[in-house]
Design an enzyme around this catalytic site. Structure first.
Site, PDB file in Angstrom:
ATOM      1  N   HIS A  72       1.016  -1.462  -0.038  1.00 29.93           N
ATOM      2  CA  HIS A  72      -0.134   0.483  -0.027  1.00 29.93           C
ATOM      3  C   HIS A  72       0.949   1.308   0.217  1.00 29.93           C
ATOM      4  O   HIS A  72       1.639   1.434   0.764  1.00 29.93           O
ATOM      5  CB  HIS A  72      -0.571   0.134   1.077  1.00 29.93           C
ATOM      6  CG  HIS A  72      -2.356  -0.505   1.219  1.00 29.93           C
ATOM      7  ND1 HIS A  72      -3.014  -1.091   1.635  1.00 29.93           N
ATOM      8  CD2 HIS A  72      -2.114  -1.900   0.175  1.00 29.93           C
ATOM      9  CE1 HIS A  72      -4.427  -1.947   1.282  1.00 29.93           C
ATOM     10  NE2 HIS A  72      -3.686  -2.402   1.170  1.00 29.93           N
ATOM     11  N   TYR A 202      -9.427   5.945   6.815  1.00 25.30           N
ATOM     12  CA  TYR A 202      -9.432   6.320   8.135  1.00 25.30           C
ATOM     13  C   TYR A 202     -10.604   7.654   8.135  1.00 25.30           C
ATOM     14  O   TYR A 202     -10.201   8.543   7.437  1.00 25.30           O
ATOM     15  CB  TYR A 202      -7.824   7.627   8.555  1.00 25.30           C
ATOM     16  CG  TYR A 202      -6.889   5.850   8.923  1.00 25.30           C
ATOM     17  CD1 TYR A 202      -5.976   5.553   7.666  1.00 25.30           C
ATOM     18  CD2 TYR A 202      -7.086   4.663  10.101  1.00 25.30           C
ATOM     19  CE1 TYR A 202      -5.924   4.406   7.595  1.00 25.30           C
ATOM     20  CE2 TYR A 202      -6.100   4.023  10.660  1.00 25.30           C
ATOM     21  CZ  TYR A 202      -5.343   3.478   9.851  1.00 25.30           C
ATOM     22  OH  TYR A 202      -4.397   2.646  10.153  1.00 25.30           O
ATOM     23  N   PRO A 293      -5.063   0.748  18.318  1.00 24.24           N
ATOM     24  CA  PRO A 293      -4.713   0.673  17.284  1.00 24.24           C
ATOM     25  C   PRO A 293      -5.006   1.520  16.023  1.00 24.24           C
ATOM     26  O   PRO A 293      -4.541   1.370  14.926  1.00 24.24           O
ATOM     27  CB  PRO A 293      -5.982  -0.563  16.864  1.00 24.24           C
ATOM     28  CG  PRO A 293      -7.190  -0.315  17.479  1.00 24.24           C
ATOM     29  CD  PRO A 293      -6.245   0.158  18.674  1.00 24.24           C
ATOM     30  N   LYS A 297       0.252   0.248  15.270  1.00 24.27           N
ATOM     31  CA  LYS A 297       1.515  -0.154  15.671  1.00 24.27           C
ATOM     32  C   LYS A 297       2.118  -0.681  16.844  1.00 24.27           C
ATOM     33  O   LYS A 297       2.818  -1.915  16.484  1.00 24.27           O
ATOM     34  CB  LYS A 297       2.026   1.406  16.377  1.00 24.27           C
ATOM     35  CG  LYS A 297       1.892   2.755  15.705  1.00 24.27           C
ATOM     36  CD  LYS A 297       4.039   2.937  15.057  1.00 24.27           C
ATOM     37  CE  LYS A 297       3.975   3.474  13.966  1.00 24.27           C
ATOM     38  NZ  LYS A 297       3.337   2.420  12.444  1.00 24.27           N
ATOM     39  N   TYR A 383       3.571   6.709  10.853  1.00 24.71           N
ATOM     40  CA  TYR A 383       2.749   5.247   9.783  1.00 24.71           C
ATOM     41  C   TYR A 383       3.607   4.463   9.169  1.00 24.71           C
ATOM     42  O   TYR A 383       3.244   3.239   9.544  1.00 24.71           O
ATOM     43  CB  TYR A 383       1.481   6.202   8.695  1.00 24.71           C
ATOM     44  CG  TYR A 383       0.028   4.869   9.009  1.00 24.71           C
ATOM     45  CD1 TYR A 383      -0.831   4.471   9.638  1.00 24.71           C
ATOM     46  CD2 TYR A 383       0.759   4.183   7.925  1.00 24.71           C
ATOM     47  CE1 TYR A 383      -1.077   4.021   9.104  1.00 24.71           C
ATOM     48  CE2 TYR A 383      -0.772   3.688   7.348  1.00 24.71           C
ATOM     49  CZ  TYR A 383      -1.665   3.331   8.025  1.00 24.71           C
ATOM     50  OH  TYR A 383      -2.258   2.411   8.066  1.00 24.71           O
TER      51      TYR A 383
END
Ligand code: FAD
Ligand code: DHB
Length: 389
Positions: A72, A202, A293, A297, A383
């Site tokens: 991704h 998100y 979550p 991580k 991220y």
């Protein structure tokens, strides 16, 4: 029984540590209190940072990951009327992979059972002892009900948040705990339907956060912010799909639905226990820390811990030098706190809580990340995972 490193817990942390030590010629025995079927079926994390993928590939357990994992190049951040793509390679030169923790665990277990050191499932009454000296041991009862003693040079406590290792460390050190519980939880579902988007979404929404993720080209993983006391029985499949569709709605786009094959409510907490060592007992992964979550991580942090720990134990046991074990806890905790901050920040930005003033602050932050390359890069670097060191 005797080994160099006794490892308590066959989650990703314990299994990978065993593998990394085996590659350095260090003997291990892994003790797990659940069955193999249970461990392999436990659905959890799904996003692997680049260093995690590289570590698994270098350890010779990345073949299926490279074949079936979905690379991704970014994520979408969404708030009403806006779905903004963050392009990780252009922001920070890294990417992430969608590949379930279940699959990582299966790959590690199968490598270990093929040609690796002993991995004992279904053990009970596990107790680390004499960890302050150079010859600690683990007492346990094996799957046949026979009491056993495993003599070790060192013990790794990779037995997760509810394990037996952390209490032994905190009882013998003047350590500290930090904890934050959040006023919401996640309802997570697995569904037999192709992902509706090419990358994860998100989404901030007045009704609460939603996350669209995936496990494969035909399996979606989806999450909804719910109250922590929410009963899963109160969430029919129709209600779940309706909430997901509302919270991720965007003009000209539709969420695809399908049969839900698993659903559960997950608590959200931040937790850090320091130090991560007492004598010859070393903690790694969820045994020492938990993150909410939202930043993806938890699993990656467990991998980063055992990467450091494998190097430190190898230096101790192969070269007789204690410099790296002596700094292990501080080096691991520096990364833990960075990830704790990032996970808290993502969580605070995206979940509905508080009043309308809080909501406007969240939206201002989201617009900032979507509108400023510097702000987007900060998210992207965290991220995709900062270097382990
Ligand atoms: P674990 O995976 O917990 O492994 C510990 C192992 O030790 C287990 O196999 C356990 O059975 C065993 N054990 C425990 N006690 C004993 C004992 N006394 N003796 C022997 N063995 C013992 N992270 C994300 O990034 N995204 C997510 O979506 C996400 N979802 C999650 C959902 C849930 C329900 C949970 C609990 C965690 C989730 N996480 C998620 C976090 C992520 O899965 C963990 O960070 C990761 O599993 C940590 O790996 P670990 O090996 O340290 O611990
Ligand atoms: C998944 C879980 C996360 O916590 C996250 O931030 C992204 C994806 C997942 O399970 O796919």
């Amino acid at each position: 029984m005797r080994t160099q490193v006794g490892i308590i817990g066959a989650g990703p942390a314990g299994l990978l540590l065993s593998r990394l030590l085996q590659l350095q010629g260090i003997d291990t025995v892994v003790l797990e209190n659940r069955s193999r079927d249970y461990v392999e079926a436990r659905i959890r994390a799904g996003i692997l940072e680049e260093h995690t993928v590289q570590t698994l590939v270098d350890a010779g357990v990345g073949e299926r990951l490279q074949r079936e994992g979905l690379p991704h190049d970014g994520v979408y951040l969404q708030y009403p009327g806006v779905r903004h793509h963050l392009d990780f390679p252009s922001l920070c030169g890294r990417r992430v992979w969608a590949y379930g923790q279940t699959e990582v665990t299966k790959d590690l277990i199968s490598a270990q059972l093929d040609d690796g050191p002993p991995l004992l499932f279904g053990v009970s009454d596990v107790v680390p002892e004499d960890v302050d000296g150079d010859a600690p041991r683990i007492r346990f009862t094996d799957a046949d009900g026979v009491p056993q003693v495993l003599e070790c040079d060192a013990i790794a406590g990779t037995d997760g948040f509810h394990g037996v290792s952390r209490p032994v460390v905190t009882a013998g050190t003047s350590g500290r705990l930090w904890e934050r519980t959040y006023p919401y939880a996640w309802l997570g579902v697995l569904a037999d339907v192709a992902p509706s988007t090419d990358e994860l979404v998100y989404a901030w929404h007045p009704d609460g956060f939603a996350l669209l993720s995936m496990r494969s080209p035909s399996v979606s993983r989806l999450y909804l912010q719910v109250d922590p006391g929410e009963r899963i029985e109160d969430w029919s499949d129709d209600r779940i799909w309706e909430a997901l569709a509302t919270r991720s709605a965007l003009e000209g786009w539709e969420l695809q639905t399908g049969p839900i094959t698993e659903k559960s409510v997950l608590p959200m907490r931040s937790f850090v226990s320091a130090p991560m060592r007492r004598g010859r007992l070393f903690l790694a992964g969820d045994a020492a820390h938990i993150v909410p979550p939202t930043g993806a991580k938890g699993l990656n942090l467990a991998v980063a811990d055992v990467t450091l720990l494998a190097g430190a134990l190898t230096r101790l046991l192969a070269e007789g030098r204690s410099d790296l074990v002596d700094t292990y806890s501080d080096r691991a905790l520096a990364r833990v706190w960075r990830c704790t901050h990032f996970s808290w920040w993502m969580t605070s930005m995206l979940h509905r809580a508080g009043d309308d003033f809080d909501a406007e602050l969240q939206l201002a932050q989201l617009r900032r990340v979507c509108g400023s390359e510097a702000a987007a890069r900060e998210l992207a670097e965290n991220y995709t995972g900062l270097p382990v060191g």
